[in-house]
Scaffold this motif. Structure first.
Motif, short mmCIF file in Angstrom:
data_model
loop_
_atom_site.label_atom_id
_atom_site.label_comp_id
_atom_site.label_asym_id
_atom_site.label_seq_id
_atom_site.Cartn_x
_atom_site.Cartn_y
_atom_site.Cartn_z
N SER A 66 0.84 -1.19 0.00
CA SER A 66 0.00 0.00 0.00
C SER A 66 0.88 1.24 0.00
CB SER A 66 -0.90 0.00 1.24
OG SER A 66 -1.42 1.28 1.51
N GLN A 67 0.60 2.15 -0.93
CA GLN A 67 1.36 3.40 -0.99
C GLN A 67 1.11 4.26 0.25
OE1 GLN A 67 3.80 4.44 -3.23
NE2 GLN A 67 3.59 2.26 -3.73
N SER A 68 -0.09 4.19 0.80
CA SER A 68 -0.36 4.97 2.01
C SER A 68 0.41 4.38 3.19
CB SER A 68 -1.86 4.98 2.31
OG SER A 68 -2.34 3.66 2.54
N ASP A 69 0.55 3.06 3.23
CA ASP A 69 1.34 2.41 4.28
C ASP A 69 2.80 2.85 4.17
OD1 ASP A 69 1.82 0.81 6.45
OD2 ASP A 69 1.87 -1.06 5.31
N LEU A 70 3.31 2.89 2.96
CA LEU A 70 4.68 3.34 2.74
C LEU A 70 4.85 4.80 3.16
CD1 LEU A 70 7.56 3.11 1.55
CD2 LEU A 70 6.56 3.61 -0.70
N ALA A 71 3.89 5.63 2.80
CA ALA A 71 3.99 7.06 3.09
C ALA A 71 3.96 7.35 4.59
CB ALA A 71 2.87 7.82 2.39
N THR A 72 3.22 6.54 5.34
CA THR A 72 3.07 6.81 6.77
C THR A 72 4.06 6.01 7.62
OG1 THR A 72 1.35 5.10 6.94
CG2 THR A 72 0.63 7.36 6.53
N TYR A 73 4.90 5.17 7.00
CA TYR A 73 5.84 4.39 7.78
C TYR A 73 6.80 5.36 8.49
CZ TYR A 73 8.60 0.40 9.24
OH TYR A 73 9.21 -0.56 10.00
N PRO A 74 7.06 5.16 9.78
CA PRO A 74 7.87 6.13 10.52
C PRO A 74 9.30 6.20 10.00
CG PRO A 74 7.45 4.16 11.84
CD PRO A 74 6.58 4.06 10.64
N ARG A 75 9.79 7.43 9.88
CA ARG A 75 11.17 7.68 9.45
C ARG A 75 11.84 8.52 10.53
NH1 ARG A 75 7.96 6.74 5.22
NH2 ARG A 75 8.82 5.90 3.26
N THR A 76 12.71 7.87 11.29
CA THR A 76 13.26 8.48 12.50
C THR A 76 14.78 8.29 12.54
OG1 THR A 76 12.80 6.44 13.72
CG2 THR A 76 11.11 8.16 13.80
N GLU A 77 15.45 8.68 11.48
CA GLU A 77 16.88 8.39 11.38
C GLU A 77 17.68 9.00 12.53
OE1 GLU A 77 20.45 9.90 8.62
OE2 GLU A 77 18.94 8.74 7.51
N ASP A 78 17.42 10.25 12.88
CA ASP A 78 18.19 10.89 13.95
C ASP A 78 18.03 10.13 15.27
OD1 ASP A 78 19.06 12.78 12.17
OD2 ASP A 78 17.64 14.33 12.82
N GLU A 79 16.79 9.78 15.60
CA GLU A 79 16.54 9.03 16.83
C GLU A 79 17.17 7.65 16.77
OE1 GLU A 79 14.37 10.65 15.00
OE2 GLU A 79 12.84 11.67 16.22
N ASP A 80 17.12 7.02 15.60
CA ASP A 80 17.70 5.69 15.45
C ASP A 80 19.22 5.75 15.67
OD1 ASP A 80 15.20 4.73 14.86
OD2 ASP A 80 15.49 4.78 12.70
N ALA A 81 19.87 6.73 15.07
CA ALA A 81 21.31 6.86 15.23
C ALA A 81 21.68 7.10 16.69
CB ALA A 81 21.83 8.01 14.36
N ALA A 82 20.84 7.88 17.39
CA ALA A 82 21.11 8.15 18.81
C ALA A 82 20.97 6.88 19.65
CB ALA A 82 20.14 9.22 19.31
N LYS A 83 20.06 5.98 19.26
CA LYS A 83 19.90 4.73 19.99
C LYS A 83 21.07 3.77 19.74
CE LYS A 83 14.83 4.87 19.97
NZ LYS A 83 13.59 4.25 19.43
N LEU A 84 21.63 3.83 18.55
CA LEU A 84 22.71 2.91 18.18
C LEU A 84 24.05 3.31 18.79
CD1 LEU A 84 21.89 2.37 14.40
CD2 LEU A 84 21.62 0.70 16.25
N ALA A 85 24.28 4.60 18.93
CA ALA A 85 25.60 5.09 19.34
C ALA A 85 26.09 4.48 20.65
CB ALA A 85 25.59 6.61 19.41
N PRO A 86 25.29 4.47 21.72
CA PRO A 86 25.81 3.93 22.98
C PRO A 86 26.03 2.43 22.96
CG PRO A 86 23.50 4.53 23.22
CD PRO A 86 23.95 5.07 21.91
N LEU A 87 25.44 1.73 22.00
CA LEU A 87 25.64 0.29 21.91
C LEU A 87 27.02 -0.05 21.34
CD1 LEU A 87 22.20 -1.00 20.58
CD2 LEU A 87 22.96 -0.72 22.94
#
Length: 294
Positions: A66-87
């Motif tokens: 679904s194109q609407s599913d794709l459009a609304t899928y969360p995109r949180t790169e900054d938050e994701d990078a912040a979660k990965l850094a301390p690991l």
């Protein structure tokens, strides 16, 4: 502290080549971002087994129905990078659509058999999209190991078969499903649940676990699964796409509990599709366990 972000195949390969010269063992954790504890558990497992860990972040348009599913899928790169850094993840590979599928891209990877039932029956083209992007990620990263959660058990089988058939020299490492304290399997899609739906959602796992226990204890399989489907609907789920007992090693349908199996389910809660599965021992293993405990 931050995790380096790379966006091109060329730069990725340059870094990986340098790691190779050092003799490093490399792992990849493929994701579509919106990282939660389930993803982070994969990263931790990868860090235990490899010298360098690449986390990929790419919202793959080819696996959405679904194109609407794709459009609304969360995109949180900054938050994701912040979660990965301390690991201690060593690299975040986050290509854009043009880098992954350049103009003229015309190749699709299809894995017959394993992709055609269960989720595949309800999401045409989805697993072709998964197989295509994962094959590219394996080849782009040149990783020795790839880590996948068992929550999407069919996807795990698909990736294993694809890597085996295409002679991609990578070991697929399965990791247990991570759950909330109330039993709900972690998923980026859980964020879409309303507060009232979130209260209902854990009942899916509870019903699944109960059905598995009953079958392992000797209950008739078809009758138990019919009762479980009715219980899921009664709990507030809009519809059950499938609830099936499949063989652990092959995903073949099981009519008797004569080998290790998985009970797999997909159901809609409001506008959100949730999947889950639980491991179930064979009937013989269940009997042996009871005898040892007696």
């Amino acid at each position: 502290m931050s995790v380096p972000i790379v966006r091109s195949v060329a730069q990725l390969r340059e870094i990986v080549a340098a790691w190779r010269r050092e003799g490093a063992r490399i792992a990849v954790v493929p994701t579509m971002g919106a990282l939660h504890e389930g993803h982070l558990s994969l990263v931790r497992a990868a860090l235990e087994r490899a010298d360098r860990v690449i986390v990929t972040l790419f919202v793959n348009p080819k696996q959405f129905n679904s194109q609407s599913d794709l459009a609304t899928y969360p995109r949180t790169e900054d938050e994701d990078a912040a979660k990965l850094a301390p690991l201690g993840a060593h690299l975040l590979y986050a290509p854009d659509g043009i880098e992954m599928y350049p103009e003229g891209f015309a190749t699709t990877v299809a894995v017959n058999g394993v992709s055609e039932e269960l989720c595949g029956a309800f999401r045409p083209g989805h697993f072709e999209g998964v197989a295509t992007v994962v094959a590219k990620l394996f080849l782009q990263t040149g990783a020795n190991l790839a880590f996948f959660g068992e929550k999407d058990f069919q996807q795990l089988h698909l990736v294993r078969r694809m890597a085996h058939d295409l002679d991609i020299p990578i070991d697929i490492v399965p990791c247990p499903t991570v759950r909330e304290p109330d039993g709900l399997a972690l998923s980026s899609r859980n964020e879409r649940l309303s507060p009232s739906e979130r209260q209902v959602a854990p009942k899916l796992a509870a019903i699944l676990i109960d059905a598995a226990a009953r079958v392992a204890g000797g209950a008739q399989i078809n009758a138990t699964l019919d009762e479980a489907r009715s219980a899921i609907a009664a709990a507030g789920y809009a519809r059950v796409e499938y609830l099936e007992l499949r063989a652990e090693e092959s995903l073949a349908p099981m009519q008797t509990l004569d080998r290790p199996g998985r009970l797999l389910v997909a159901a809609w809660l409001g506008e959100t599709r949730l999947i889950d599965n639980v491991e179930m021992p064979s009937r013989l293993e269940s009997i042996a366990h009871k005898e040892c405990a007696a």
